[in-house]
Structures are given as C-alpha cells and as structure tokens.
Write a protein that holds these residues in place. Structure first.
Motif, short mmCIF file in Angstrom:
data_model
loop_
_atom_site.label_atom_id
_atom_site.label_comp_id
_atom_site.label_asym_id
_atom_site.label_seq_id
_atom_site.Cartn_x
_atom_site.Cartn_y
_atom_site.Cartn_z
N GLU A 47 -28.54 -14.31 14.64
CA GLU A 47 -28.29 -13.11 15.69
C GLU A 47 -29.55 -12.27 15.74
O GLU A 47 -29.81 -11.28 15.00
N LEU A 48 -30.51 -12.82 16.66
CA LEU A 48 -31.79 -12.15 16.81
C LEU A 48 -32.04 -12.16 18.22
O LEU A 48 -31.79 -12.94 19.08
N ASP A 49 -32.78 -10.87 18.57
CA ASP A 49 -33.13 -10.92 20.03
C ASP A 49 -34.59 -11.31 20.22
O ASP A 49 -35.59 -10.77 20.08
N THR A 50 -34.32 -12.72 20.47
CA THR A 50 -35.97 -13.41 20.51
C THR A 50 -35.36 -14.88 21.28
O THR A 50 -34.57 -14.87 21.78
N TRP A 51 -36.81 -15.34 21.41
CA TRP A 51 -36.58 -16.61 22.16
C TRP A 51 -36.99 -17.77 21.51
O TRP A 51 -37.79 -17.52 20.58
N ILE A 52 -36.59 -19.07 21.73
CA ILE A 52 -36.82 -20.09 20.96
C ILE A 52 -37.03 -21.23 21.61
O ILE A 52 -36.40 -21.26 22.95
N GLY A 53 -37.71 -22.25 21.22
CA GLY A 53 -37.93 -23.50 21.93
C GLY A 53 -37.22 -24.67 21.24
O GLY A 53 -37.84 -25.28 20.46
N ALA A 54 -35.95 -24.74 21.38
CA ALA A 54 -35.17 -25.87 20.73
C ALA A 54 -35.19 -27.22 21.60
O ALA A 54 -35.16 -27.32 22.78
N VAL A 55 -35.23 -28.03 20.82
CA VAL A 55 -35.09 -29.52 21.29
C VAL A 55 -33.71 -29.92 21.72
O VAL A 55 -32.78 -30.02 20.72
N GLU A 56 -33.16 -30.40 22.84
CA GLU A 56 -31.80 -30.57 22.99
C GLU A 56 -31.46 -31.87 22.47
O GLU A 56 -31.95 -32.78 22.39
N GLY A 57 -30.18 -31.94 21.83
CA GLY A 57 -29.67 -33.03 21.35
C GLY A 57 -29.92 -33.42 19.99
O GLY A 57 -29.71 -34.52 19.79
N VAL A 58 -30.65 -32.75 19.31
CA VAL A 58 -31.19 -33.14 17.96
C VAL A 58 -30.18 -33.72 17.00
O VAL A 58 -29.93 -34.46 16.21
N GLU A 59 -28.97 -32.72 16.92
CA GLU A 59 -27.99 -33.11 15.93
C GLU A 59 -27.15 -34.12 16.03
O GLU A 59 -26.50 -34.43 15.46
N ALA A 60 -27.09 -34.34 17.59
CA ALA A 60 -26.21 -35.63 18.07
C ALA A 60 -26.77 -36.96 17.68
O ALA A 60 -26.35 -38.05 17.75
N GLU A 61 -28.32 -36.83 17.13
CA GLU A 61 -29.21 -38.01 17.02
C GLU A 61 -28.56 -38.73 15.83
O GLU A 61 -28.68 -38.19 14.53
N PRO A 62 -27.93 -39.97 15.99
CA PRO A 62 -27.41 -40.66 14.73
C PRO A 62 -28.55 -41.14 14.04
O PRO A 62 -29.51 -41.79 14.41
N MET A 63 -28.50 -41.04 12.56
CA MET A 63 -29.59 -41.50 11.69
C MET A 63 -29.43 -43.21 11.71
O MET A 63 -28.10 -43.45 11.66
N ARG A 64 -30.55 -43.85 11.34
CA ARG A 64 -30.49 -45.37 11.29
C ARG A 64 -29.59 -45.44 9.90
O ARG A 64 -29.60 -44.64 8.89
N ALA A 65 -28.66 -46.38 9.91
CA ALA A 65 -27.88 -46.56 8.84
C ALA A 65 -28.44 -46.59 7.31
O ALA A 65 -28.06 -46.13 6.61
N ASP A 66 -29.39 -47.63 7.38
CA ASP A 66 -29.97 -47.49 6.06
C ASP A 66 -30.98 -46.53 5.62
O ASP A 66 -31.64 -46.37 4.64
N LEU A 67 -31.03 -45.34 6.35
CA LEU A 67 -31.57 -44.05 6.12
C LEU A 67 -30.89 -42.87 5.92
O LEU A 67 -31.31 -41.72 6.30
N ALA A 68 -29.53 -43.09 5.97
CA ALA A 68 -28.52 -42.15 5.91
C ALA A 68 -28.79 -40.88 4.94
O ALA A 68 -28.55 -39.74 5.24
N ASP A 69 -29.57 -41.27 3.84
CA ASP A 69 -29.69 -40.06 2.83
C ASP A 69 -30.67 -39.12 3.38
O ASP A 69 -30.83 -38.15 2.94
N TYR A 70 -31.69 -39.41 4.39
CA TYR A 70 -32.48 -38.63 4.93
C TYR A 70 -31.84 -37.87 5.99
O TYR A 70 -32.64 -36.87 6.66
N ALA A 71 -30.59 -37.68 6.22
CA ALA A 71 -30.03 -37.08 7.54
C ALA A 71 -30.08 -35.59 7.23
O ALA A 71 -29.74 -35.05 6.20
N CYS A 72 -31.00 -35.19 8.28
CA CYS A 72 -31.14 -33.50 8.35
C CYS A 72 -31.81 -33.34 9.65
O CYS A 72 -32.21 -34.29 10.22
N ARG A 73 -31.65 -32.20 10.14
CA ARG A 73 -32.38 -31.88 11.44
C ARG A 73 -33.72 -32.19 11.68
O ARG A 73 -33.96 -32.79 12.32
#
Length: 407
Positions: A42-68
C-alpha cells in the motif's frame, strides 16, 4: 582484454517479453511503469511489473525452485530462442565448460515473506513446503539456471546491489581468460517483493510519479523487475566467421569506493574509477564512445554524482537512462541495460530517456529526449550500487571493433 562475443542475448521486463518488445518500446519511447498494485504493498509509487510471472509454470523437475524470482528467470530464458542457443553451445563445448553467473539483490525473498505469514501459530515453524536454499538463498537463481541446462561448470550469484547484473560480465571474463571455461551464461534477475518496496520507501527514495532520471524535478526511483541474459564466449579464431552486426564485450571496469552504505560518493570517485578502468581495458578513447547508458536512478544525489564522473571523461556524448522506461530493476539492472546497449549497437540507435522532460542544466550532460538513429560503434553502460560497488561495461560492434586499431 581480448574481446568476447555476445553470441546471443535476451531481456524480459515491464516493456515486454523478449528483444522485439524491448526494441519496439525503446524506439517508440514507451515506458512500462504503472501505479503500484503489488499485493499487500500500500504505497503511493509506480512500479515496473512483468505481466504473468506468477502464472508461469515451473518445469516439473525444478519444482523445488518455485518462487517469483525463478519463475521470472525461466520466463526470460525461454525468450528469443535463448535456451536453444545455450543448448547448442553446451553441445559444442561440453557441460563442464560453460559457466553461470547471475546477479540478483533480493533473490526469492518474496517466498520467505509468504512463508513467515504461514508459520504454525503454535510452534512458529515455517511451512514444510518452504525451500529456502532453492528460493530465497541468493545463490538459488544461479543454481536454478545451472540445473535448467544441466550444466557442470562453475556457477555463482553476484549480489553487489545495483551493480550485480553488470559485474557478472567481469566474473565471466576472468573465468574465460583463465581457461577454466569457454562460454558463460550471464545475466541478472530481480523480482518485486515487499522487502524491496518498503525498504526503499523507508529510505525515502521512492517517487510518487514515474521516475524522471536527470530531470530538474527528479525526486526518486520507481522499482521494476526483469530477467536479462547473455551468452558470452570466446571469439572464433577465424574472425571472418563473426557476423559484422555482432556485439562484443570490449572492457569491464569495477571499483568499490565504500563511501557510504546507501549514498554514492558526492564527487563520483568510485564511478569515475570504474569508467576509467573500462576505457583502459577496452583500449578505447572517450571520444570513441558514441552513447552512454547511464545508471540514472533519478535520485538527486545519484544522478549528480554520476554526472561528475561522466564529465570527467566525456564532453557532449549522447546519454540517457532507460530506467525511466523500465524502472530500477536493482540486481537485474546491469544485465538489462547491457542488453539495451547491445540493441542500440545492433540496430544503430540512441534510446531516449523516457519521462524526463527538462534535463537538469546543472548536470551538464547531453541527455537524449528523443530516440534517434545513430551510427554507433561503441557504447558504455554504467551500473553503480549501494556501498560504492561500481561497474562500467563497454560494448562494440564487431564490424568496427575487429577492424579498428585499439588505443
């Protein structure tokens, strides 16, 4: 130093995914900043976000690395055929002869923020599915890239604040020149998180408007996120095999002035040392630089210090900060702006400083307000971080760098 070849590169940021989107935005002077809508911020500022990052499925063998952060890294690796190009390079040199050097500042700290919100109310234990080593640990993104390509060569994360994504080029160069590797995946990945947003807010460094680097009314940064990568390798013995439009790494300058934890040296002494070293290593005179991609965070002190460092060597050289378009992507900034420099060289244009309308006359720079075509041969890219960790990179076009005698 012997020039190194940037045989492939890619960038993903709030300007879009891949080189075409990035180039189009820079040419059209289209920024990607938007009012902050990041969850829980909750901040009065502007950001440069990349669209769709959280929807990016991690490759199955790399599931432990799952984070933004690692999702953003994977998103970046899959643009512009970059991953396929790396695979071909591995087939040529071998998995133990390709290194990985990735810059980041906060890595996957967002995953830890979430884990602490989900602690067991009775014991305080973190969730069982939380994997610190593969997510929050600063090395996690380098480990992720190494695992993604099943590499066996040296790998490291560089976390030197906002110079991280530039210093990776220096680390790769040293490993290649030492004969330990033949090629390296270098890059920078940093993603939005509450720690960064609220941390910079506490330092009173966030602007309430889209940031305006080098503007007379500049008043702070806009935070962005990005994943940018390059494949750096030795030049072929047969120089005629090098594409004339190819981009080469000619020089790297690094310094650490340690002036202050969060403020640059007021006279830009550390920045000046990095620029001087890069010019010397590249064998390029200041007059040979056709464009400077400034660090340009849009804070009053940072831009003032950088202008002093630049003016110590250059007079009237066109320059701009692309952070007005992308936001400050922190540990990824150096890599993202290296790719911008490569695009400027390959397509022969000078990108404008988006959002800046009235360059501060006291800074004395030829600040570019309109993107324009230019016969560029050599470009300087600056990245300066907290604690006085500074890095300057010099890139050149192959058709010029391999033909012209070096100073």
């Amino acid at each position: 130093m012997k020039p190194l070849l940037l045989s492939h590169y890619t960038a993903t940021s709030c300007l879009g995914r891949g080189l075409d989107a990035t180039l189009d935005a820079l040419r059209r002077q289209r920024g990607g900043l938007a009012p902050c809508d990041f969850e829980r911020a909750e901040l009065d500022t502007w950001i440069g976000a990349v669209e769709g990052v959280e929807a990016e499925p991690m490759r199955a063998d790399l599931a432990d690395y799952a984070c933004r952060n690692n999702r953003l890294a994977q998103l970046g690796l899959t643009q512009d055929g970059f991953a396929a190009h790396v695979e071909r390079t591995i087939a040529r040199y071998g998995a133990d002869r390709v290194g990985v050097f990735v810059g980041t500042s906060t890595s996957g700290i967002l995953e830890t923020e979430d884990a602490y919100r989900r602690r067991d109310p009775q014991t305080g234990a973190l969730p069982a599915g939380f994997h610190y080593a593969e997510t929050h640990n600063p090395y996690s993104v380098a480990s992720f890239v190494r695992a993604y390509f099943a590499l066996r060569g040296p790998a490291m994360a560089i976390s030197s604040a906002c110079s991280s994504g530039a210093k990776v080029f220096g680390s790769a160069r040293r490993m290649i020149e030492a004969g330990l590797i033949d090629a390296a995946v270098v890059g920078g990945v940093d993603s939005l998180c509450l720690t960064t947003l609220y941390g910079f807010n506490s330092l009173e460094l966030l602007s309430r408007k889209p940031c305006r680097p080098f503007d007379v009314a500049r008043d702070g940064i806009s935070i962005g996120e990005a994943a940018a990568f390059a494949l750096v390798e030795r030049l072929p013995e047969a120089r005629e095999a090098v594409d004339e439009n190819a981009v080469l790494l000619l020089g790297v300058g690094e310094s650490s002035d340690a002036h202050h934890m969060s403020s640059p040296h007021p006279e830009g002494l550390g920045a000046r040392a990095a620029i001087e070293q890069a010019l010397a290593m590249a064998g390029v005179a200041p007059a040979g630089i056709g464009y400077i991609n400034l660090h340009g965070t849009a804070t009053p002190s940072n831009d003032a210090a950088e202008s002093l460092a630049v003016r110590a060597f250059f007079e009237g050289t066109p320059c701009s900060s692309t952070k007005g378009a992308t936001g400050h992507t922190l540990g990824a900034a150096g890599a993202l702006e290296a790719v911008v420099a490569a695009l400027a060289l390959r397509h022969r244009f000078v990108p404008a400083g988006v959002n800046t309308t009235q360059p501060d006359p006291a800074l004395g720079l030829d600040y570019v307000l309109q993107s324009r075509d230019a016969d560029l041969h050599t470009v300087l890219s600056n990245s300066f971080g907290f604690g006085g960790t500074n890095c300057s990179l010099i890139f050149g076009r192959a058709d010029h760098a391999l033909r012209e005698p070096r100073a």
